[in-house]
Design a protein around this motif. Structure first.
Motif, PDB file in Angstrom:
ATOM      1  N   ASP A   1       0.448  -6.687 -10.788  1.00  0.00           N
ATOM      2  CA  ASP A   1       0.393  -6.595 -12.359  1.00  0.00           C
ATOM      3  C   ASP A   1       1.646  -5.872 -13.048  1.00  0.00           C
ATOM      4  O   ASP A   1       2.016  -5.842 -14.133  1.00  0.00           O
ATOM      5  N   MET A   2       2.413  -4.790 -12.156  1.00  0.00           N
ATOM      6  CA  MET A   2       3.439  -4.067 -12.516  1.00  0.00           C
ATOM      7  C   MET A   2       4.625  -5.032 -12.218  1.00  0.00           C
ATOM      8  O   MET A   2       5.608  -4.497 -12.901  1.00  0.00           O
ATOM      9  N   GLY A   3       4.357  -6.184 -11.714  1.00  0.00           N
ATOM     10  CA  GLY A   3       5.662  -6.865 -11.762  1.00  0.00           C
ATOM     11  C   GLY A   3       6.751  -6.730 -10.490  1.00  0.00           C
ATOM     12  O   GLY A   3       7.614  -7.165 -10.221  1.00  0.00           O
ATOM     13  N   PHE A   4       6.255  -5.696  -9.641  1.00  0.00           N
ATOM     14  CA  PHE A   4       6.958  -5.270  -8.445  1.00  0.00           C
ATOM     15  C   PHE A   4       6.976  -6.458  -7.361  1.00  0.00           C
ATOM     16  O   PHE A   4       8.133  -6.634  -6.752  1.00  0.00           O
ATOM     17  N   LEU A   5       5.801  -6.925  -7.003  1.00  0.00           N
ATOM     18  CA  LEU A   5       5.613  -8.073  -5.955  1.00  0.00           C
ATOM     19  C   LEU A   5       4.920  -9.153  -6.575  1.00  0.00           C
ATOM     20  O   LEU A   5       3.824  -9.140  -7.265  1.00  0.00           O
TER      21      LEU A   5
ATOM     22  N   TYR B   1      -7.636   0.772  -8.805  1.00  0.00           N
ATOM     23  CA  TYR B   1      -7.076  -0.314  -9.616  1.00  0.00           C
ATOM     24  C   TYR B   1      -8.029  -1.538  -9.395  1.00  0.00           C
ATOM     25  O   TYR B   1      -8.577  -1.589  -8.412  1.00  0.00           O
ATOM     26  N   GLU B   2      -8.182  -2.339 -10.323  1.00  0.00           N
ATOM     27  CA  GLU B   2      -9.224  -3.362 -10.382  1.00  0.00           C
ATOM     28  C   GLU B   2      -8.620  -4.602  -9.540  1.00  0.00           C
ATOM     29  O   GLU B   2      -7.391  -4.767  -9.612  1.00  0.00           O
ATOM     30  N   ASP B   3      -9.771  -5.170  -8.879  1.00  0.00           N
ATOM     31  CA  ASP B   3      -9.071  -6.567  -8.240  1.00  0.00           C
ATOM     32  C   ASP B   3      -8.899  -7.505  -9.087  1.00  0.00           C
ATOM     33  O   ASP B   3     -10.166  -7.813  -9.695  1.00  0.00           O
ATOM     34  N   THR B   4      -8.029  -8.033  -9.662  1.00  0.00           N
ATOM     35  CA  THR B   4      -7.577  -9.087 -10.525  1.00  0.00           C
ATOM     36  C   THR B   4      -7.688 -10.315  -9.977  1.00  0.00           C
ATOM     37  O   THR B   4      -7.426 -11.274 -10.756  1.00  0.00           O
ATOM     38  N   GLY B   5      -7.924 -10.390  -8.748  1.00  0.00           N
ATOM     39  CA  GLY B   5      -7.888 -11.864  -8.204  1.00  0.00           C
ATOM     40  C   GLY B   5      -6.718 -12.556  -8.247  1.00  0.00           C
ATOM     41  O   GLY B   5      -6.868 -13.990  -8.495  1.00  0.00           O
ATOM     42  N   VAL B   6      -5.505 -12.157  -8.400  1.00  0.00           N
ATOM     43  CA  VAL B   6      -4.266 -12.744  -8.736  1.00  0.00           C
ATOM     44  C   VAL B   6      -3.717 -13.659  -7.759  1.00  0.00           C
ATOM     45  O   VAL B   6      -3.167 -14.688  -7.818  1.00  0.00           O
ATOM     46  N   PHE B   7      -4.203 -13.365  -6.364  1.00  0.00           N
ATOM     47  CA  PHE B   7      -3.813 -14.086  -5.478  1.00  0.00           C
ATOM     48  C   PHE B   7      -4.945 -14.906  -4.443  1.00  0.00           C
ATOM     49  O   PHE B   7      -5.962 -14.124  -4.393  1.00  0.00           O
ATOM     50  N   TYR B   8      -5.093 -15.961  -4.098  1.00  0.00           N
ATOM     51  CA  TYR B   8      -6.472 -16.483  -3.520  1.00  0.00           C
ATOM     52  C   TYR B   8      -6.427 -16.164  -2.028  1.00  0.00           C
ATOM     53  O   TYR B   8      -7.553 -16.251  -1.759  1.00  0.00           O
ATOM     54  N   ASP B   9      -5.292 -15.695  -1.640  1.00  0.00           N
ATOM     55  CA  ASP B   9      -5.269 -15.393  -0.200  1.00  0.00           C
ATOM     56  C   ASP B   9      -5.673 -13.887   0.061  1.00  0.00           C
ATOM     57  O   ASP B   9      -5.516 -13.483   1.366  1.00  0.00           O
ATOM     58  N   VAL B  10      -5.902 -13.105  -1.016  1.00  0.00           N
ATOM     59  CA  VAL B  10      -6.111 -11.810  -0.982  1.00  0.00           C
ATOM     60  C   VAL B  10      -7.510 -11.577  -1.473  1.00  0.00           C
ATOM     61  O   VAL B  10      -7.982 -11.691  -2.536  1.00  0.00           O
ATOM     62  N   SER B  11      -8.655 -11.404  -0.216  1.00  0.00           N
ATOM     63  CA  SER B  11      -9.865 -11.147  -0.522  1.00  0.00           C
ATOM     64  C   SER B  11     -10.472 -10.074  -1.245  1.00  0.00           C
ATOM     65  O   SER B  11      -9.601  -9.099  -1.244  1.00  0.00           O
TER      66      SER B  11
ATOM     67  N   ILE C   1      -2.302  -4.547  -3.859  1.00  0.00           N
ATOM     68  CA  ILE C   1      -1.515  -5.964  -4.389  1.00  0.00           C
ATOM     69  C   ILE C   1      -1.826  -6.075  -5.561  1.00  0.00           C
ATOM     70  O   ILE C   1      -0.882  -6.631  -6.119  1.00  0.00           O
ATOM     71  N   CYS C   2      -3.044  -5.721  -6.175  1.00  0.00           N
ATOM     72  CA  CYS C   2      -3.300  -6.391  -7.440  1.00  0.00           C
ATOM     73  C   CYS C   2      -2.426  -5.453  -8.522  1.00  0.00           C
ATOM     74  O   CYS C   2      -1.624  -5.934  -9.384  1.00  0.00           O
TER      75      CYS C   2
ATOM     76  N   VAL D   1       0.819  -1.202   0.080  1.00  0.00           N
ATOM     77  CA  VAL D   1       0.095   0.088  -0.146  1.00  0.00           C
ATOM     78  C   VAL D   1       0.805   1.402   0.001  1.00  0.00           C
ATOM     79  O   VAL D   1       0.580   2.159  -0.690  1.00  0.00           O
ATOM     80  N   THR D   2       1.635   1.274   0.715  1.00  0.00           N
ATOM     81  CA  THR D   2       2.787   2.404   0.840  1.00  0.00           C
ATOM     82  C   THR D   2       3.561   2.522  -0.698  1.00  0.00           C
ATOM     83  O   THR D   2       3.458   3.880  -0.971  1.00  0.00           O
ATOM     84  N   LEU D   3       3.764   1.597  -1.276  1.00  0.00           N
ATOM     85  CA  LEU D   3       4.513   1.687  -2.482  1.00  0.00           C
ATOM     86  C   LEU D   3       3.477   2.133  -3.514  1.00  0.00           C
ATOM     87  O   LEU D   3       3.798   3.123  -4.347  1.00  0.00           O
ATOM     88  N   TRP D   4       2.285   1.572  -3.675  1.00  0.00           N
ATOM     89  CA  TRP D   4       1.149   2.022  -4.256  1.00  0.00           C
ATOM     90  C   TRP D   4       0.806   3.304  -4.171  1.00  0.00           C
ATOM     91  O   TRP D   4       0.543   4.289  -5.033  1.00  0.00           O
TER      92      TRP D   4
END
Length: 165
Positions: free
Chosen positions: A67-71, A43-53, A62-63, A32-35
């Motif tokens: 998507d940026m490839g940072f994390l 930013y849209e919730d892309t559902g990229v991680f199953y443990d991020v509701s 996080i999404c 969040v600090t980086l964002w």
């Protein structure tokens, strides 16, 4: 630009959601600090991680960062947003962001000072050397990199201030 980042960082690090300055910062809080340092654009919730509701306050960040490839995740589709971020994880993220921003991210200094190099994960080796060599992540007590150690909110504030200013 520097004034904008300073303002954003001061607001982010003083937010009510942030814990005490000496408390470890989580992977979600770091993201969040980086964002927010990048403007915190919706930013849209892309559902990229199953443990991020979908209802988490850090989901958009996080999404975006993924998507940026940072994390990247921690394996098997997980992000572990509530786990404290390690020093080596933060170094890898900072190096990726540095590459994105066009910073020099090669390591030139003498890193023989490091006496705990055997604790560095292979995927973080160059990044933590770079982050400590440039002074983004300060050496831990006793001349250690402490790659598996965590970062506090206060330390992350200093890291982002040095990185963006």
């Amino acid at each position: 630009m520097k004034r904008l980042f300073a303002l954003v960082l001061s607001l982010v690090m003083l937010c009510p959601a942030c814990r005490a300055a000496s408390a470890p910062i989580t992977r979600g809080e770091f993201t969040v600090t980086l964002w927010k340092a990048f403007g915190g654009v919706p930013y849209e919730d892309t559902g990229v991680f199953y443990d991020v509701s979908h209802n988490r306050s850090d989901t958009a960040a996080i999404c975006w960062a993924a998507d940026m490839g940072f994390l990247l995740g921690t394996g098997w589709g997980r992000f572990d947003p509530d786990r404290p971020i390690t020093r080596e994880e933060a170094a890898v993220v900072l190096r990726r962001v540095g590459n994105f921003l066009g910073f020099e991210t090669r390591t030139f200094g003498n890193l023989a000072e490091c006496n705990d190099f055997d604790g560095i994960s292979p995927w973080a080796d160059d990044a933590i050397y770079w982050a400590t060599d440039t002074g983004l992540i300060l050496w831990a007590e006793g001349g250690l990199m402490a790659p598996q150690g965590t970062l506090t909110t206060e330390e992350v504030s200093g890291i982002f201030t040095r990185f963006f200013l």
